[in-house]
Design an enzyme around this catalytic site. Sequence first.
Site, short mmCIF file in Angstrom:
data_model
loop_
_atom_site.label_atom_id
_atom_site.label_comp_id
_atom_site.label_asym_id
_atom_site.label_seq_id
_atom_site.Cartn_x
_atom_site.Cartn_y
_atom_site.Cartn_z
N HIS A 171 -9.50 1.25 -1.04
CA HIS A 171 -10.55 1.75 -0.15
C HIS A 171 -11.35 2.90 -0.78
CE1 HIS A 171 -7.20 4.33 1.06
NE2 HIS A 171 -6.72 3.45 1.92
N ALA B 178 -3.84 8.21 6.72
CA ALA B 178 -3.12 7.85 7.94
C ALA B 178 -1.73 7.30 7.65
CB ALA B 178 -3.92 6.84 8.73
N ARG C 13 -19.74 18.51 -10.84
CA ARG C 13 -18.89 18.92 -11.96
C ARG C 13 -17.48 18.35 -11.86
NH1 ARG C 13 -21.96 23.23 -10.62
NH2 ARG C 13 -20.35 24.16 -9.31
N HIS D 76 -18.09 3.43 9.24
CA HIS D 76 -17.41 4.66 9.64
C HIS D 76 -16.67 5.26 8.44
CE1 HIS D 76 -18.36 3.45 13.67
NE2 HIS D 76 -17.61 2.37 13.58
N HIS D 77 -15.97 4.40 7.70
CA HIS D 77 -15.25 4.87 6.51
C HIS D 77 -16.19 5.19 5.36
CE1 HIS D 77 -11.71 3.23 8.60
NE2 HIS D 77 -10.97 3.90 7.73
N ASP E 279 -17.12 -0.62 7.49
CA ASP E 279 -17.37 -0.65 8.94
C ASP E 279 -18.45 0.36 9.32
OD1 ASP E 279 -15.96 1.67 8.47
OD2 ASP E 279 -14.31 1.22 9.83
N HIS F 145 -4.84 6.64 -2.56
CA HIS F 145 -4.05 7.70 -1.92
C HIS F 145 -3.58 8.67 -2.99
CE1 HIS F 145 -3.89 6.32 2.26
NE2 HIS F 145 -3.95 5.10 1.76
N ASP G 156 -8.71 -3.39 6.04
CA ASP G 156 -7.72 -2.34 6.34
C ASP G 156 -7.43 -2.33 7.83
OD1 ASP G 156 -5.91 -0.32 5.76
OD2 ASP G 156 -7.41 1.27 5.77
N GLU H 76 0.83 -1.21 0.00
CA GLU H 76 0.00 0.00 0.00
C GLU H 76 0.86 1.25 0.00
OE1 GLU H 76 -3.82 2.15 2.09
OE2 GLU H 76 -2.58 0.82 3.31
#
Length: 372
Positions: free
Chosen positions: A207, A129, A218, A241-242, A239, A181, A264, A118
């Site tokens: 993710h 993070a 747009r 939350h993400h 979860d 990322h 993750d 990753e």
Amino acid sequence: MTQTLTGQIVLADRLLAGTVRFDTHIREIEAGGATPHDYILPGFIDGHVHGGDGADTMDGAAAIRRLAHYHMRHGTTTILPTTITRPWEDVIAALKAVAEVMQSPDPDGPRIHGAHLEGPFVSPHKLGAQPPFAIAPSPEKVSEVLSLGCVRVVTLAPELEHARTAIASLAEAGVRISIGHTTADYETAMDTIATICTCGGIAGGTHLFNAMSPIEGRKPGPVTALMCHDASYAEMIFDTHHVHPASFRLASRVMRNRLLFVTDAMRGAGQPDGPSTLGGQDVTIEGGVVRLPNGSLAGSVLNLDQALRNAVTHGASLNEASRLVSGNAASYLGLTDRGLIETGKLADMVVLDRDLIIKEAWVGGRKTFART
């Protein structure tokens, strides 16, 4: 020796009350028999997992075995230990540890398919993070990674220098290239997916919705590219939350069999609330959520059995949820020998009770976990 499991067999398109006969592989599926109370599913596949039970991929071979056993107790029978962005020598050491575990497999553990790299080929402007050690995927660095023979997925920010050259090398080696990322816009993401396909590779997204630009009217961003390009898969950390349940339902309806759940998970998975670490950074776990001191989400403490239950709670059928934690990942990774309850497939299976709680895990016809 042939063994049997009887229950509601979760097939690709339906539930079947019956019996699975197997040795190392599934030999026969027989309908009928006594009214079953358990569900039999294909073993889960987690293609993005950093840690669990206090262990982290970056800690070495013993830690990889420990986190793998932890996730197996939650139904994961195939796992890809995942690195994080650290100094290059640390990343290489972690990959060598994954290779070591692959070469000496644990007969009582899950299958270690290979590593997910990753970091560090990620944008310094979308670290999430990840610690601040991002670098470009130079030909020399990519060659060193490929020489280890254990990397199966690479998260790549396509706007980085050398990205196109890296894509060609990784695709030729059969490595899945996962956009993530990244600060890339919609056009760059679409062009990257096309480039991966042209090079004979398989495109994914790391993710989905996280550490990438959001969908705007747009500015559709990479999320829209990943969802709408028919050749691209994408991971999701569900979860709740993400990713909001409504966003999950949207992605699931658009992507169908191209969406796959990952955890993750970091070392704090399975640990009590309180302080922990991720990639050398202090984090805090509270109420099932992991955050950096600045409040940003920092990995998860999710398990795939919980992700499956979350999917069912928010509208997925058990067949659909099973594909999200198993079949779709098998397709993405090219694992044609698993991911379905089907004659000839590996006897990698999980047994769930009526509340969808893990009772047993089987790897290659061996019972590797039983709830007491």
